[in-house]
Enzyme design. Structure first.
Site, PDB file in Angstrom:
ATOM      1  N   ASN A 167       9.842   2.664   4.675  1.00 61.08           N
ATOM      2  CA  ASN A 167      11.115   3.054   3.834  1.00 61.08           C
ATOM      3  C   ASN A 167      12.236   2.852   4.625  1.00 61.08           C
ATOM      4  O   ASN A 167      12.091   2.512   5.537  1.00 61.08           O
ATOM      5  CB  ASN A 167      10.973   4.486   3.176  1.00 61.08           C
ATOM      6  CG  ASN A 167      10.793   5.508   4.163  1.00 61.08           C
ATOM      7  OD1 ASN A 167      11.666   5.675   5.129  1.00 61.08           O
ATOM      8  ND2 ASN A 167       9.617   6.345   4.115  1.00 61.08           N
ATOM      9  N   ARG A 168      13.331   3.093   4.120  1.00 61.87           N
ATOM     10  CA  ARG A 168      14.631   2.660   4.770  1.00 61.87           C
ATOM     11  C   ARG A 168      15.054   3.871   5.661  1.00 61.87           C
ATOM     12  O   ARG A 168      16.148   3.729   6.289  1.00 61.87           O
ATOM     13  CB  ARG A 168      15.598   2.235   3.659  1.00 61.87           C
ATOM     14  CG  ARG A 168      15.308   0.910   2.977  1.00 61.87           C
ATOM     15  CD  ARG A 168      16.641   0.513   2.167  1.00 61.87           C
ATOM     16  NE  ARG A 168      16.307  -0.959   1.678  1.00 61.87           N
ATOM     17  CZ  ARG A 168      16.004  -1.003   0.484  1.00 61.87           C
ATOM     18  NH1 ARG A 168      15.513   0.156  -0.248  1.00 61.87           N
ATOM     19  NH2 ARG A 168      15.670  -2.246   0.243  1.00 61.87           N
TER      20      ARG A 168
END
Length: 481
Positions: A294-295
């Protein structure tokens, strides 16, 4: 991870989950460890001696009363030639025998003859795990320095669900690697010395002394055999900690966000406290070059770790892959996957508080390819089966060594507070820090959060992540005071 040259005694006790010990033995061997299997009478009901010996490639230990086994090796030599004893799975009966110090079989005798690190991975019915007798036995072993990993939530053999499931072999392997690779193993614990000084001073009716030598920039590792930390944890348990299996929540956060700042050295509000923090994303490998992630940048979690250390806490930061420097004065454990993060978090216990700020991947590939997956001629996407990752927040919220205060994070893109309230109820933690990540919050420098507790919701304005961290650190100090 490499365990080349390390020696592990693997005790397999009577549990339906014993079949997973074979996979653990395989993974240990693949990592380079020399594994000796010790099969109890109960364990032999679920896996065969031939299977365990074939996988380890070493003579099996099984019978205390066997003249052949005793003359060839003996139970004393068995533990003299090891670096770590692992009990996986550990049944309720085996844990009770360990707590009582029984030595009427080879496993019991070997454990009593061993004075090094022990890692226990429980597996049993959820009701058995929650029984006060099991809780007392676990607390006894923890006080002696035994490290526990798991159990986890999940579906059990009896078609029941709950906490009692054996941790996955890869998770246990990560904990073994952490213990065996810890350079700070056996170092003195300054927090323990502070606790002893304070106890002596209280006995004499004098104020606790202020240590004149500065604390080290990096705290001793929490992946040790646990003797100093376990003693420190139980030294103040009578005054501050709930019982091992208590379901009571920590204090509701107070109204003054900066009431504890600016205190003089020696009176820092979190001095003598140990706080666990997780940060960053996890990477779940698809093949040697690709992964699911994920970011998350880790900026908020790292800022929280730094803010807690600034208030005097001994902080263990378990960080996923990030492009950030390690915060000064913080012990950092770098991990990659969710299973490694769970293992590192459990190995860091006991702790007074835990802040789970990491954005952990919910799923991972059922099987990671050993070679780079090539694009087929028709360019069709390859089929991919996903399986759930362990729920770190829920597992630690219901852990036998549950921190007094457990704080989770909820990164949401809609209905932020509503989802956070639901998560608070499901996970069993004390607080949820909810933030809206529909914008640039996961990589930006600012954050807007809502502190959700059983008592209500506090809406904080948009702030720099360092300021959010400072406010939360103040709240932690107030709750633990």
């Amino acid at each position: 991870m490499s365990l080349s040259g390390k020696r592990v005694l693997l005790i397999v006790s009577g549990s339906v989950a014993a079949f997973k010990a074979l996979e653990l033995a395989r993974l240990l061997g693949k990592a380079g460890a020399a594994v000796t299997g010790l099969l109890t009478a109960g364990g032999a009901r679920f896996v065969t001696p031939h299977a365990l010996q074939a996988i380890t490639g070493r003579p099996l230990a099984q019978d205390l009363w066997s003249l052949e086994e005793e003359s060839a090796r003996g139970h004393i030599r068995l533990v003299r030639e090891t670096d770590l004893v692992v009990v996986a799975p550990a049944s309720a009966d085996r844990i009770a025998r360990m707590a009582a110090g029984l030595a009427d079989d080879l496993a019991g005798a070997a454990l009593l003859a061993w004075d090094g690190p022990v890692l226990v991975a429980p597996a049993m019915n959820p009701t058995m795990w929650a029984h006060p007798a099991t809780g007392a036995n676990v607390a006894t072993l923890m006080a002696r320095g035994v490290t526990f990993i798991g159990p986890e939530d999940g579906l059990m053999a009896e078609a029941e669900s709950g906490t009692g499931r054996l941790s996955e072999p890869a998770t246990i392997l990560a904990a073994i690697s952490a213990i065996l690779s810890d350079p700070g193993h056996g170092e003195p614990d300054a927090a323990l010395e502070d606790a002893l000084d304070a106890a002596i001073a209280a006995q004499d009716g004098a104020p606790p002394p202020v240590r004149r030598s500065p604390a080290p920039a990096v705290s001793p590792s929490t992946f040790s055999d646990g003797h100093p930390q376990a003693l420190d944890h139980h030294a103040d348990a009578a005054e501050t900690a709930p019982s091992t299996f208590s379901a009571s929540h920590a204090a509701t956060p107070g109204p003054a966000p900066h009431a504890l700042r600016g205190t003089a050295p020696g009176t820092l509000p979190l001095a003598g406290r140990h706080v666990l923090v997780t940060s960053g994303p996890t990477h779940e490998p698809l093949d040697p070059v690709r992964y699911l992630a994920n970011r998350s940048s880790g900026k908020q979690g790292h800022a929280i770790a730094a803010a807690l250390a600034a208030l005097g806490a001994r902080v263990t930061l378990v960080s996923g892959p990030v492009a950030l420097p390690d915060p000064p004065g913080v012990t950092v454990r770098h991990v990659e996957t969710a299973r490694e993060m769970l293992a590192a978090s459990e190995a860091a216990l006991p702790a007074d508080a835990a802040v789970f700020a990491a954005a952990v991947a919910d799923w991972r590939p059922a099987e990671a390819a050993t070679q780079k997956m090539k694009k087929p001629a028709d360019e069709a996407a390859p089929p991919m089966a996903l399986v759930p990752n362990p729920d770190i927040l829920a597992t630690l919220s219901r852990h036998a060594m549950r921190p007094r205060l457990v704080i989770g994070f909820a990164a949401e893109t809609e209905h932020v507070v509503e989802h956070a309230r639901s998560k608070l109820a499901r996970k069993g933690c004390d607080w949820i820090v909810a933030n809206d990540v529909s914008g640039d919050a996961m990589g930006g420098a600012e954050n807007t959060v809502h502190l959700v507790t059983d008592a209500g919701v506090e809406d904080w304005p948009r702030l720099p992540k360092q300021e959010v961290a400072s406010r939360l650190a103040d709240r932690v100090a107030e709750a633990l005071a």
